[in-house]
Structures are given as C-alpha cells and as structure tokens.
Design a protein around this motif. Sequence first.
Motif, PDB file in Angstrom:
ATOM      1  N   GLN A   1       5.327  32.281  47.708  1.00  0.00           N
ATOM      2  CA  GLN A   1       4.279  31.913  48.485  1.00  0.00           C
ATOM      3  C   GLN A   1       4.779  31.203  49.919  1.00  0.00           C
ATOM      4  O   GLN A   1       5.907  30.532  49.829  1.00  0.00           O
ATOM      5  CB  GLN A   1       3.428  30.813  47.704  1.00  0.00           C
ATOM      6  CG  GLN A   1       2.174  30.229  48.279  1.00  0.00           C
ATOM      7  CD  GLN A   1       1.696  28.864  47.627  1.00  0.00           C
ATOM      8  OE1 GLN A   1       2.068  28.940  46.403  1.00  0.00           O
ATOM      9  NE2 GLN A   1       0.738  28.227  47.992  1.00  0.00           N
TER      10      GLN A   1
ATOM     11  N   VAL B   1       5.223  28.376  52.191  1.00  0.00           N
ATOM     12  CA  VAL B   1       4.971  26.964  52.041  1.00  0.00           C
ATOM     13  C   VAL B   1       4.975  26.238  53.679  1.00  0.00           C
ATOM     14  O   VAL B   1       5.968  26.531  54.523  1.00  0.00           O
ATOM     15  CB  VAL B   1       5.982  26.396  51.278  1.00  0.00           C
ATOM     16  CG1 VAL B   1       5.769  24.735  51.344  1.00  0.00           C
ATOM     17  CG2 VAL B   1       6.206  26.757  50.087  1.00  0.00           C
TER      18      VAL B   1
ATOM     19  N   ASP C   1      -1.266  26.597  43.426  1.00  0.00           N
ATOM     20  CA  ASP C   1      -0.017  25.665  43.062  1.00  0.00           C
ATOM     21  C   ASP C   1      -0.243  25.232  41.496  1.00  0.00           C
ATOM     22  O   ASP C   1       0.809  24.817  41.056  1.00  0.00           O
ATOM     23  CB  ASP C   1      -0.205  24.357  43.942  1.00  0.00           C
ATOM     24  CG  ASP C   1       0.449  24.800  45.423  1.00  0.00           C
ATOM     25  OD1 ASP C   1       1.113  25.862  45.406  1.00  0.00           O
ATOM     26  OD2 ASP C   1       0.176  23.994  46.090  1.00  0.00           O
ATOM     27  N   THR C   2      -1.411  25.125  41.279  1.00  0.00           N
ATOM     28  CA  THR C   2      -1.652  24.772  39.840  1.00  0.00           C
ATOM     29  C   THR C   2      -2.618  25.585  38.835  1.00  0.00           C
ATOM     30  O   THR C   2      -2.606  25.406  37.733  1.00  0.00           O
ATOM     31  CB  THR C   2      -2.889  23.454  39.888  1.00  0.00           C
ATOM     32  OG1 THR C   2      -4.122  23.879  40.455  1.00  0.00           O
ATOM     33  CG2 THR C   2      -2.323  22.266  40.790  1.00  0.00           C
TER      34      THR C   2
ATOM     35  N   TYR D   1      -1.751  32.557  40.753  1.00  0.00           N
ATOM     36  CA  TYR D   1      -0.330  32.807  41.494  1.00  0.00           C
ATOM     37  C   TYR D   1       0.083  34.250  41.321  1.00  0.00           C
ATOM     38  O   TYR D   1       0.363  34.991  42.511  1.00  0.00           O
ATOM     39  CB  TYR D   1       0.680  31.799  40.969  1.00  0.00           C
ATOM     40  CG  TYR D   1       1.764  32.003  41.936  1.00  0.00           C
ATOM     41  CD1 TYR D   1       1.807  31.140  43.004  1.00  0.00           C
ATOM     42  CD2 TYR D   1       2.829  32.729  41.679  1.00  0.00           C
ATOM     43  CE1 TYR D   1       3.252  31.103  43.605  1.00  0.00           C
ATOM     44  CE2 TYR D   1       4.197  32.662  42.326  1.00  0.00           C
ATOM     45  CZ  TYR D   1       4.344  31.987  43.506  1.00  0.00           C
ATOM     46  OH  TYR D   1       5.304  32.210  43.779  1.00  0.00           O
TER      47      TYR D   1
ATOM     48  N   ASN E   1       5.087  15.631  49.488  1.00  0.00           N
ATOM     49  CA  ASN E   1       5.170  17.199  50.059  1.00  0.00           C
ATOM     50  C   ASN E   1       4.422  17.404  51.075  1.00  0.00           C
ATOM     51  O   ASN E   1       3.203  17.306  51.329  1.00  0.00           O
ATOM     52  CB  ASN E   1       4.244  17.962  48.892  1.00  0.00           C
ATOM     53  CG  ASN E   1       4.646  19.387  48.968  1.00  0.00           C
ATOM     54  OD1 ASN E   1       5.233  19.942  49.793  1.00  0.00           O
ATOM     55  ND2 ASN E   1       4.209  20.229  48.106  1.00  0.00           N
TER      56      ASN E   1
ATOM     57  N   ASP F   1       1.381  19.499  52.021  1.00  0.00           N
ATOM     58  CA  ASP F   1       0.033  18.934  51.934  1.00  0.00           C
ATOM     59  C   ASP F   1      -0.521  18.234  53.019  1.00  0.00           C
ATOM     60  O   ASP F   1      -1.652  17.907  52.730  1.00  0.00           O
ATOM     61  CB  ASP F   1       0.086  18.152  50.548  1.00  0.00           C
ATOM     62  CG  ASP F   1       0.161  18.700  49.175  1.00  0.00           C
ATOM     63  OD1 ASP F   1      -0.045  20.123  49.191  1.00  0.00           O
ATOM     64  OD2 ASP F   1       0.757  18.424  48.050  1.00  0.00           O
TER      65      ASP F   1
ATOM     66  N   ALA G   1      -4.309  18.654  45.736  1.00  0.00           N
ATOM     67  CA  ALA G   1      -3.569  18.943  44.422  1.00  0.00           C
ATOM     68  C   ALA G   1      -2.922  17.714  43.831  1.00  0.00           C
ATOM     69  O   ALA G   1      -1.822  17.886  43.422  1.00  0.00           O
ATOM     70  CB  ALA G   1      -2.630  20.133  44.781  1.00  0.00           C
TER      71      ALA G   1
ATOM     72  N   VAL H   1      -3.229  30.800  52.639  1.00  0.00           N
ATOM     73  CA  VAL H   1      -2.855  30.957  51.371  1.00  0.00           C
ATOM     74  C   VAL H   1      -2.030  32.570  51.324  1.00  0.00           C
ATOM     75  O   VAL H   1      -2.981  33.532  51.082  1.00  0.00           O
ATOM     76  CB  VAL H   1      -3.531  30.853  50.143  1.00  0.00           C
ATOM     77  CG1 VAL H   1      -2.720  30.910  48.868  1.00  0.00           C
ATOM     78  CG2 VAL H   1      -4.173  29.138  50.354  1.00  0.00           C
TER      79      VAL H   1
ATOM     80  N   ASP I   1      -6.103  27.346  45.058  1.00  0.00           N
ATOM     81  CA  ASP I   1      -5.393  26.348  43.695  1.00  0.00           C
ATOM     82  C   ASP I   1      -4.332  27.069  43.188  1.00  0.00           C
ATOM     83  O   ASP I   1      -3.842  26.691  42.033  1.00  0.00           O
ATOM     84  CB  ASP I   1      -6.394  26.032  42.967  1.00  0.00           C
ATOM     85  CG  ASP I   1      -7.046  27.227  42.167  1.00  0.00           C
ATOM     86  OD1 ASP I   1      -7.218  28.497  42.801  1.00  0.00           O
ATOM     87  OD2 ASP I   1      -7.608  27.081  41.158  1.00  0.00           O
TER      88      ASP I   1
END
Length: 331
Positions: free
Chosen positions: A229, A231, A154-155, A160, A84, A87, A55, A245, A152
């Motif tokens: 979400q 993490v 996150d983006t 989301y 991060n 990741d 990402a 996820v 995806d």
Amino acid sequence: TVYNNINNMITLKNTATNLALLVSSTATVGAFTTPRNSFSPTIISAPVLQLQPIAQRTCVSTLNLLKNGMTTAESKPLLKAVENPADIDNGKNDLIAPTIYALYTAALIYIIYQLRDAIVAPTLGSFALSFVTGALIWDNLIISIGSFFFKDIDTNPKKYQILKWLSYPRFTFHAVGVPLQCITVAEMGKFAGVGFLQSDIVQIGIMVAAVALAIADRVKFAKSPGIEQTVWDKPPFGALERDLVKFGYVEPDFAYVIPAIILALSNLLVGIAALKTGSDPEVAKWMIFAGLSALIGNALPGNINTFSGNLGEAGMQFGLLEAARIVYGGM
C-alpha cells in the motif's frame, strides 16, 4: 504574592495547552470523507493546531495550519506529536481524487470502444494498441474504486488482500503492454513512409526487442519484494493524492519506467520523421501528439505527476486511436 500567582497561572495555562494538543475528538470516520471534527480549546491564544481522528489515530489538519498562518518552524514541533504522518488530513473532499481517476477510466473506455470500429485490418500492432488501452482502463479503474470503497484497508485485512490482488494485474498488464506498443509505433511509421521502418528485418527486430523487454521487466519484478500500500507520510501534506488508496512497488526502480519513456520517445521521433517524409502528415501529427502527451504528462513534478501521468497516457492512446483510424482502418 501577586507575582507568584501570575507565575502559577502561566504554568497552569501552559500545562493545559500541552494537554490539549494531545487530545483529539472521538468522532467516527465516515465512509468516504475525512471527518472535519476538531478539538480547539479556547484557552490557546496562539494559532490553533486542530487534531482530527482518522482510523483511531491522531492527525493534523494542514489546512488549519495554513489558515492560521503558522510557519514551518512553528508547526514542526507540533507535527512530531502526530503518531502517523500518513493520517494528516489534506483538507480536501475525499471524493475529488478518485473521481479524477474515474474520468480517466471513462475516457479510456471510449477510446477502446472506438478502436473496435477503427481497426479494420488487425495486426500485431493493432492488438498491442488495444491491449495497452485495456491495461490502462484497469489501472485507472482499480485506483478509483480502491479510493472509493477501500478507505478502511488499514483496519480491514480482508479488504487489504482483495485490493492487493486486484492491483497485481495493474502492474503486469501495464509492464507487458507498454513495450509491445512499440510495435504499433513501428507499423504506423512504416505506413507513414519512414525509411528505416520499411525493412522487414527492422520490424521483426522491434518485435523481438519489445517481447524481450516485457519479459525482462516481469522477471525483475518476480525477484522483487512485490507491491504494498502506498503510504502518504511525506510533505506536501495538502496534496490531493493523499486521498488515493492504492498499491505501489515495495522497491521502486527507475528500470520500471524505462519502457514507458522508450514508447513516448518512439512516438515523438517516428512522428517527426514521418512528418518530414510528407507521405501521411495526418498520421505523423497524431503520433507527435501522442508522444508529447505522454512525455509532458509524466514530466510534471511531484504530486501533480500522480494525476498528470495518467492523463498523459490517456492522451497518448487518443492520439494513436486517431492515427489507427488511418493506418488500420483504410481511411
């Protein structure tokens, strides 16, 4: 002069090394798998820390740290360079974790299909058993498809929100259903000859308590910040769960797991009591199996619990299915 040249070469090498550690490749992130591209300059003679893109952010491959024998002390200053920690690549195929949850979903679908034929004499307890099995199907299904198709988020704000709204029923169905399944346990205990469960007053009291517990749980949740979400920004960085996820409580509270603990212990204790009566040892044994499955699955430590907890719940439902064939099926 030779001495100065050597110093200059060492300085140049150190500068190049530091710059290399801040660079990652610009490969595109795949649909389902974490990219394995890495930038590893040959000028680095020490164990190489491979940086990989996820990402558009820098990440560290823990697998490479382990392969190169890098100690925690050696890797700590390098981990600080990671933008991060969530990741960090665990070095495993991204399909493994969601596939495990897909298998749990399939097993629970089999159980609820069997319940349809097993329950001949429906009661509030048999309904609760079916409802909880359905809730667990949804729980495992959403975690599975979230990890397959929503990598995806996150983006992608739209994805989301979709996954977040699909996740709300996960928590609500589970929280409401689990206390109600104590009614199932009480009915099975009564069938198996457990003394105090023969009382209608006790049976009604368990029903009232189960409903009150379910309501109290959701009232508490309504006053909370909700869900977000999950993490994975803490060690162990090689954990399989990092490929999932999913959403979790913004403010996790032990109170949310109390109903599950009560249910597991109820299965075990009522099963033991039923076994002692000798009235129906088959029902008793399956209840003990159900209780132990849930307790052991949820008692395992750390990142193992992410998978063993749901497996334990599936085991509990299977045990109660077998008991239900006798209690509600007239066997």
